[in-house]
Write a protein that holds these residues in place. Structure first.
Motif, PDB file in Angstrom:
ATOM      1  N   PRO A 180       0.948  -1.228  -0.074  1.00 11.73           N
ATOM      2  CA  PRO A 180      -0.063   0.058   0.133  1.00 11.73           C
ATOM      3  C   PRO A 180       0.963   1.134  -0.062  1.00 11.73           C
ATOM      4  O   PRO A 180       2.221   1.333   0.614  1.00 11.73           O
ATOM      5  N   VAL A 241      -4.236   7.223   1.861  1.00  4.01           N
ATOM      6  CA  VAL A 241      -4.122   6.009   0.957  1.00  4.01           C
ATOM      7  C   VAL A 241      -4.116   6.713  -0.601  1.00  4.01           C
ATOM      8  O   VAL A 241      -4.969   7.452  -0.953  1.00  4.01           O
ATOM      9  N   TYR A 265      -4.426  -3.617   7.213  1.00  8.49           N
ATOM     10  CA  TYR A 265      -4.985  -2.746   6.056  1.00  8.49           C
ATOM     11  C   TYR A 265      -5.985  -4.030   5.116  1.00  8.49           C
ATOM     12  O   TYR A 265      -5.515  -4.927   4.851  1.00  8.49           O
TER      13      TYR A 265
END
Lengths: 354, 194
Positions: A180, A241, A265
């Protein structure tokens, strides 16, 4: 008029009749008027004849024509299309070879492209992942004999050690390969977000972090942000994000050390999701390291805490593909010793059923 | 003048080559008929073995036929044939590691000289001297002489193409061969008190 030197230079050509008509006439005229050159010419002519005779001596020779004609393929050349095609191929052998190689390469590239198109990058990534997370799959194998994972497999729901570990590996790869990504934003205004899980403070009390835009348990749908506050200076920043199409969101965090948190996550939307995969995230830099993924869409890490040098996890496991809360149970996952960047071995045990 | 003669020959051979490539075997027959003796002599001059020379000559024409599509028309066809013949002969010599050195006897047995001046003892003597002299030459010098005096009457440029030498090198070596012969001849005559 030509000189004697010129005559002598041209004598051989004259004998061989390799001079122009004008030159021949000039040489002839000179010879007639110069006895010494005439004598020289006669000597040279005699020598030429003698050499020619020696070289062309009458060696007995029987013609080889019949043998030669019988030895060659008479249909090799011709006007018929087959012969012309054959000749064309022979003449442009290199060109055709080059074209063949180019076509072959093109086909190979097309086939490879086709694979990527059909299977997507997951197929390729999966292969890479198998290499990179072999030890991860080993850890999965070690726990695959627990009764819990027996029920987790997709399809016919029958557990299989091999399938389970492979599935896990692939899933881990996705997460391990495509980490991520967060964008760090400094917040100019210091304020306490009203809708967020409680601030959690680092062991040295310097930093506090929270999942913003979600409630206490961070179960609400939506893509959340991670807020960080420097308790000494009052500075505040957040990690948003960077959208990658997966709609994943930070779900939960617990401090690992003075700089990093254990971050869960997972899916930001949907009610059947309760957690996600486990990462280590530096709250100053935003640097992310993969720790663990269950490798199955039927199970997720819902909680993770530091336990000495290791990590204790709670893992929610759906018992069937209906993914209802009634048919699920919780397992513990123990990582006895964790070091950033190293592969982990997870021991999973069943804790309770719903 | 050399060039004009060459051009006429090139055109003739080129037409024959085109005909062969169209499947006309008569054209190939003409080519074989035209060059087989010259090629045989050239090969024989190198390998000094009749059977081998015949085999190599045959092989040369078969190769020429099979590889005719590779013939580059900017070169004279005759040069190409002689080049193939030379390469085949070199292959043979390398393979069997032997070269039959020519001897006066071989020449004498194989030759029957021109009748026009055969009565002349001096001419016979000259022939004999040339044979002896040629026997002392290197392979390459012999090839230069052969190509210069064979019935094809090659130009220096042709010889240079066949032997893979520069034209100036061929000229220099040819004139040196001739000069050395004259020098030897004069020395012999002086010793004999002629």
């Amino acid at each position: 008029m030509i000189s004697c030197d010129m005559f002598r230079k041209k004598t051989e050509d004259y004998i061989r009749h390799e001079v122009t008509n004008d030159m021949e006439e000039a040489l002839h005229s000179h010879m007639e008027s110069c006895p010494r050159c005439k004598e020289y010419f006669e000597e040279e002519e005699k020598l030429h004849k003698a050499f020619k005779e020696v070289i062309n001596n009458n060696i007995e020779f029987k013609s080889l024509r019949c043998d030669i004609l019988n030895s060659v393929d008479k249909n090799r050349y011709g006007k018929n299309p087959k012969a012309r095609l054959h000749l064309n191929i022979l003449r442009h052998k290199k060109l055709y070879s080059g074209l063949s190689v180019a076509c072959l390469l093109f086909m190979l590239i097309s086939i490879k492209g086709g694979f990527n198109g059909f299977k997507g990058s997951d197929f390729y990534n999966g292969v890479v992942a198998l290499k990179e997370s072999s030890s991860k799959s080993t850890s999965q194998k070690s726990i695959a004999n627990t009764p819990t994972d027996s029920a987790l497999n997709e399809g016919d729901q029958k557990s299989d050690l091999k399938d389970n570990s492979t599935d896990a590996s692939n899933k881990q790869t996705d997460n391990a390969q495509i980490l991520p990504q967060f964008k760090k934003e400094i917040l100019l205004e210091i304020k306490n977000p009203s809708f967020n899980m409680p601030w959690k403070t680092s062991p040295n009390q310097l930093l506090s972090a929270s999942i913003l835009d979600k409630g206490e348990e961070a179960q609400e749908e939506g893509i959340a942000k991670i807020g960080v506050r420097n308790n000494k200076t009052g500075e505040m920043w957040q990690f948003s994000v960077i959208a990658d199409g997966k709609q994943f969101s930070p779900k939960s965090l617990e401090w690992w050390d003075d700089d990093s948190v254990l971050l869960i996550y997972g899916y930001g939307y949907g009610t059947i999701t309760r957690g996600g995969d486990l990462y280590l995230m530096n709250m100053n830099t935003g640097k992310i390291s993969f720790i663990y993924s269950t490798g199955s869409k039927f199970s997720e890490v819902t909680k993770a805490n530091r336990a000495n040098n290791g990590i204790e996890m709670l893992i929610n496991v759906y018992d069937d593909d209906s993914m209802s809360t009634e048919k699920s149970h919780v397992e513990s996952g123990i990582i006895k010793e964790y070091k950033e960047g190293q592969e982990v071995v997870v021991e999973r045990k069943m804790i309770k059923g719903n | 003048m050399e060039d004009i003669k060459g051009l006429i020959k090139i055109k003739d051979d080129l037409e024959l080559v085109e005909e062969i490539l169209k499947g006309n075997m008569d054209a190939f027959n003409i080519i074989v008929n035209k060059y087989e003796l010259s090629i045989f002599k050239f090969v024989y001059n190198m390998v000094r073995n009749r059977e081998a020379a015949e085999d190599i000559t045959q092989e040369v024409f078969i190769t020429i036929y099979n590889k005719l599509y590779l013939y580059n028309k900017i070169y004279k066809f005759s040069n190409w044939i002689f080049q193939v013949a030379r390469n085949k002969s070199i292959d043979y010599i390398r393979k069997y590691k032997r070269v039959y050195e020519s001897s006066i006897e071989e020449y004498a047995n194989l030759s029957s000289y021109n009748n026009e001046i055969e009565d002349s003892a001096m001419y016979e003597e000259l022939i004999s001297t040339i044979v002896k002299y040629i026997n002392t030459l290197s392979q390459e010098d012999k090839q230069i002489l052969y190509l210069r005096y064979n019935n094809e009457e090659m130009t220096f440029r042709d010889i240079s193409e066949v032997l893979n030498l520069t034209e100036s090198t061929v000229k220099r070596r040819y004139y040196k061969i001739r000069e050395n012969f004259k020098t030897n001849q004069n020395n012999t005559e002086r010793r004999c008190g002629v």
